[in-house]
Design a protein around this motif. Sequence first.
Motif, mmCIF file in Angstrom:
data_model
loop_
_atom_site.group_PDB
_atom_site.id
_atom_site.type_symbol
_atom_site.label_atom_id
_atom_site.label_comp_id
_atom_site.label_asym_id
_atom_site.label_seq_id
_atom_site.Cartn_x
_atom_site.Cartn_y
_atom_site.Cartn_z
ATOM 1 N N ILE A 84 0.873 -1.172 0.000
ATOM 2 C CA ILE A 84 0.000 0.000 0.000
ATOM 3 C C ILE A 84 0.908 1.219 0.000
ATOM 4 O O ILE A 84 1.838 1.300 0.801
ATOM 5 C CB ILE A 84 -0.916 0.019 1.238
ATOM 6 N N VAL A 85 0.653 2.162 -0.912
ATOM 7 C CA VAL A 85 1.510 3.334 -1.070
ATOM 8 C C VAL A 85 0.684 4.598 -0.882
ATOM 9 O O VAL A 85 -0.416 4.717 -1.413
ATOM 10 C CB VAL A 85 2.165 3.335 -2.476
ATOM 11 N N SER A 86 1.235 5.530 -0.120
ATOM 12 C CA SER A 86 0.609 6.836 0.094
ATOM 13 C C SER A 86 1.681 7.900 -0.126
ATOM 14 O O SER A 86 2.574 8.066 0.714
ATOM 15 C CB SER A 86 0.050 6.922 1.521
ATOM 16 N N GLY A 87 1.596 8.609 -1.229
ATOM 17 C CA GLY A 87 2.604 9.622 -1.554
ATOM 18 C C GLY A 87 2.189 11.013 -1.135
ATOM 19 O O GLY A 87 1.057 11.256 -0.713
ATOM 20 N N GLY A 88 3.129 11.950 -1.262
ATOM 21 C CA GLY A 88 2.840 13.349 -1.010
ATOM 22 C C GLY A 88 2.598 13.700 0.441
ATOM 23 O O GLY A 88 1.810 14.585 0.745
#
Length: 152
Positions: A84-88
Amino acid sequence: MEQAVITTLNDITLVTLQNCPAGLTSIAKIFQKISELGVNVDMISLAPTHGAYTTISFTINDEDLGKILKFTSALYDNHSIKTIVSGGNCKIAVYDERMKNTPGVAAKILQAAAEVETDVRLISTSDVEISLLVTSADFEQTLESIQKKVEA
């Protein structure tokens, strides 16, 4: 007495690996592979194990996301480890020598974030520092709230 120092970093990606083998050898291999990609890892959080598996979250610079996605795709294909990726995101770190001997410093910082309803993605601590990973949308308001609490 030394005052608290607040530092920030922007453009941070949170990567969470679910269904990882819980053995430290396996976890070390994952981070060794990440280092071989030339990716710097900052915050790391290891969840309690569930049987033979655990969840690991860590942060990287947004610019390294492409390198990580190829690697994590292989982790899924070969080991069924879900990513699971959460950028910014942004990191707010409060360093204060007084944390060693003063109960409640971390509580004050967490209260400051709670007062502005911050979406905290990850927390890491040491005896003299607490770091919060927050969404970019919550960054300015959270930073201001923490600054007010720390100065009080």
